[in-house]
Design a protein around this motif. Structure first.
Motif, mmCIF file in Angstrom:
data_model
loop_
_atom_site.group_PDB
_atom_site.id
_atom_site.type_symbol
_atom_site.label_atom_id
_atom_site.label_comp_id
_atom_site.label_asym_id
_atom_site.label_seq_id
_atom_site.Cartn_x
_atom_site.Cartn_y
_atom_site.Cartn_z
ATOM 1 N N ALA A 1 0.828 -1.206 0.000
ATOM 2 C CA ALA A 1 0.000 0.000 0.000
ATOM 3 C C ALA A 1 0.861 1.254 0.000
ATOM 4 O O ALA A 1 0.611 2.202 -0.752
ATOM 5 C CB ALA A 1 -0.935 -0.005 1.209
ATOM 6 N N LEU A 2 1.907 1.268 0.831
ATOM 7 C CA LEU A 2 2.768 2.448 0.899
ATOM 8 C C LEU A 2 3.653 2.554 -0.345
ATOM 9 O O LEU A 2 3.902 3.660 -0.833
ATOM 10 C CB LEU A 2 3.623 2.381 2.166
ATOM 11 C CG LEU A 2 2.843 2.410 3.485
ATOM 12 C CD1 LEU A 2 3.788 2.269 4.668
ATOM 13 C CD2 LEU A 2 2.031 3.693 3.597
ATOM 14 N N GLY B 1 -4.716 8.576 1.663
ATOM 15 C CA GLY B 1 -4.720 7.133 1.889
ATOM 16 C C GLY B 1 -3.574 6.681 2.769
ATOM 17 O O GLY B 1 -3.741 5.809 3.636
ATOM 18 N N VAL B 2 -2.407 7.279 2.583
ATOM 19 C CA VAL B 2 -1.244 6.940 3.415
ATOM 20 C C VAL B 2 -1.502 7.308 4.874
ATOM 21 O O VAL B 2 -1.173 6.545 5.792
ATOM 22 C CB VAL B 2 0.021 7.656 2.893
ATOM 23 C CG1 VAL B 2 1.163 7.535 3.903
ATOM 24 C CG2 VAL B 2 0.448 7.068 1.563
ATOM 25 N N PRO C 1 -9.583 0.340 8.972
ATOM 26 C CA PRO C 1 -8.929 1.555 8.470
ATOM 27 C C PRO C 1 -7.833 1.258 7.449
ATOM 28 O O PRO C 1 -7.676 2.006 6.471
ATOM 29 C CB PRO C 1 -8.356 2.200 9.744
ATOM 30 C CG PRO C 1 -9.213 1.680 10.844
ATOM 31 C CD PRO C 1 -9.558 0.282 10.444
ATOM 32 N N MET C 2 -7.089 0.168 7.657
ATOM 33 C CA MET C 2 -6.029 -0.144 6.708
ATOM 34 C C MET C 2 -6.615 -0.537 5.355
ATOM 35 O O MET C 2 -6.109 -0.138 4.300
ATOM 36 C CB MET C 2 -5.136 -1.264 7.239
ATOM 37 C CG MET C 2 -3.900 -1.514 6.372
ATOM 38 S SD MET C 2 -2.818 -2.785 7.045
ATOM 39 C CE MET C 2 -2.323 -2.001 8.584
ATOM 40 N N ILE C 3 -7.684 -1.306 5.365
ATOM 41 C CA ILE C 3 -8.336 -1.693 4.112
ATOM 42 C C ILE C 3 -8.837 -0.454 3.381
ATOM 43 O O ILE C 3 -8.707 -0.324 2.160
ATOM 44 C CB ILE C 3 -9.491 -2.676 4.393
ATOM 45 C CG1 ILE C 3 -8.925 -3.999 4.932
ATOM 46 C CG2 ILE C 3 -10.311 -2.919 3.130
ATOM 47 C CD1 ILE C 3 -9.983 -4.979 5.377
ATOM 48 N N LEU C 4 -9.414 0.494 4.137
ATOM 49 C CA LEU C 4 -9.886 1.736 3.541
ATOM 50 C C LEU C 4 -8.725 2.524 2.939
ATOM 51 O O LEU C 4 -8.812 3.032 1.810
ATOM 52 C CB LEU C 4 -10.602 2.583 4.601
ATOM 53 C CG LEU C 4 -11.045 3.989 4.159
ATOM 54 C CD1 LEU C 4 -12.046 3.901 3.006
ATOM 55 C CD2 LEU C 4 -11.643 4.757 5.334
#
Length: 295
Positions: free
Chosen positions: A96-97, A131-132, A259-262
């Motif tokens: 993700a990052l 998002g980050v 929250p991480m999925i979002l």
């Protein structure tokens, strides 16, 4: 074109398995040694990279040595950041990052290449950073070196892409590829010496998985780029998130909270918007992709 897209999906699947091999090395070898062996194995596809008329010693040739060295240093930073990310973080969070890469490319393209960027791409950049923040939640969860490594890897890879956009037409392909290996090879060798440990048999298995699969992924990505425009080859990179979630669940027993999925969804959406905008700008946009996978 369809074959090119399918090869791109296969390439990114191979890269995901390579990244999982890094995570399986956790607690064994230090990051510097991992990137050294990985870069050394990367030379195995040099015959596929070399164009007719190019010589192997052209790996160490350049029309502008300053930019060649910058490319090598960026490759070292990108490799080190990626290894740190996959060592410390759940795979999905690391990806993700690292997927912040398109946002960094947009910013650097404006600063260094003086490209015009419209409000939609700037909106995608802002969306990516939001998002980050959702993923990291600074102040609400403990951060570790893997988070810094992932952001460093994304930024260094963006530097590499922007430099290849600027240099691709006037540098030999084997030189561009070689600089991306020489940096991690020399930097990793020097930094690994103080704490060097000869890999065990099990560690060699995972090192081979990391280095050889990364080389194979690069070869597949080059084949894909020869068959399909880069605007179609780049978006399948997000399929790595499926592999990351699968490996995280069944192999590493990672847990993803809401929250991480979002945050992951927001970052992927931002990258998708950037790719769509770049597609409309061909052949000036993503057709000038790097010769190798940014990670």
């Amino acid at each position: 074109m369809l074959k090119g897209v399918l090869l791109a999906f296969l390439a990114y699947a191979v890269f995901a398995i390579s990244d999982a091999s890094v995570k399986l090395l956790k607690g064994g070898l230090n990051a510097y040694e991992i990137i050294f062996w990985g870069a050394l194995m990367g030379f195995t596809i040099l015959p596929l990279v070399r164009r007719p008329g190019e010589r192997y010693r052209d790996v160490f040739s350049a029309s502008d040595w300053r930019l060649w060295i910058m490319r090598a240093v960026a490759a070292l930073a990108g490799s080190l950041g990626s290894v740190m990310a996959f060592t410390w973080l759940p795979m999905a969070e690391a990806f993700a990052l690292l997927f912040l890469l398109p946002a960094f490319v947009t910013i650097l393209s404006v600063v260094l290449l003086k490209e015009h960027v419209g409000w939609r791409r700037w909106g995608a950049v802002a969306m990516g950073f939001i998002g980050v923040l959702v993923v990291l939640r600074p102040g609400f969860r403990e951060l570790n070196p893997g988070h810094a490594g992932a952001l460093m890897g994304a930024l260094a890879s963006a530097v590499t892409i922007v430099m290849l956009r600027a240099l691709g037409a006037r540098e030999k392909r084997v030189s561009l590829y070689g600089a991306g290996l020489v940096g991690p090879l020399l930097g990793g060798f020097i930094m690994m010496l103080p704490g060097f440990l000869w890999p065990s048999l099990e560690q060699w298995v995972f090192l081979l998985g990391y280095g050889m699969l990364a080389a194979a992924g690069n070869a597949l990505l080059m084949l894909a780029s020869a068959l399909a425009p880069a605007s179609l080859v780049a978006p399948p990179q997000y399929s790595q998130m499926i592999w990351a979630i699968g490996f995280g669940h069944w192999v590493f027993h990672d847990r993803l909270d809401a929250p991480m999925i979002l945050g992951v969804a927001i970052i992927i959406g931002a990258g998708a918007i950037t790719f769509l905008r770049e597609k409309k700008r061909e052949p000036k946009g993503w057709r000038r992709t790097p010769l190798i996978h940014p990670q």
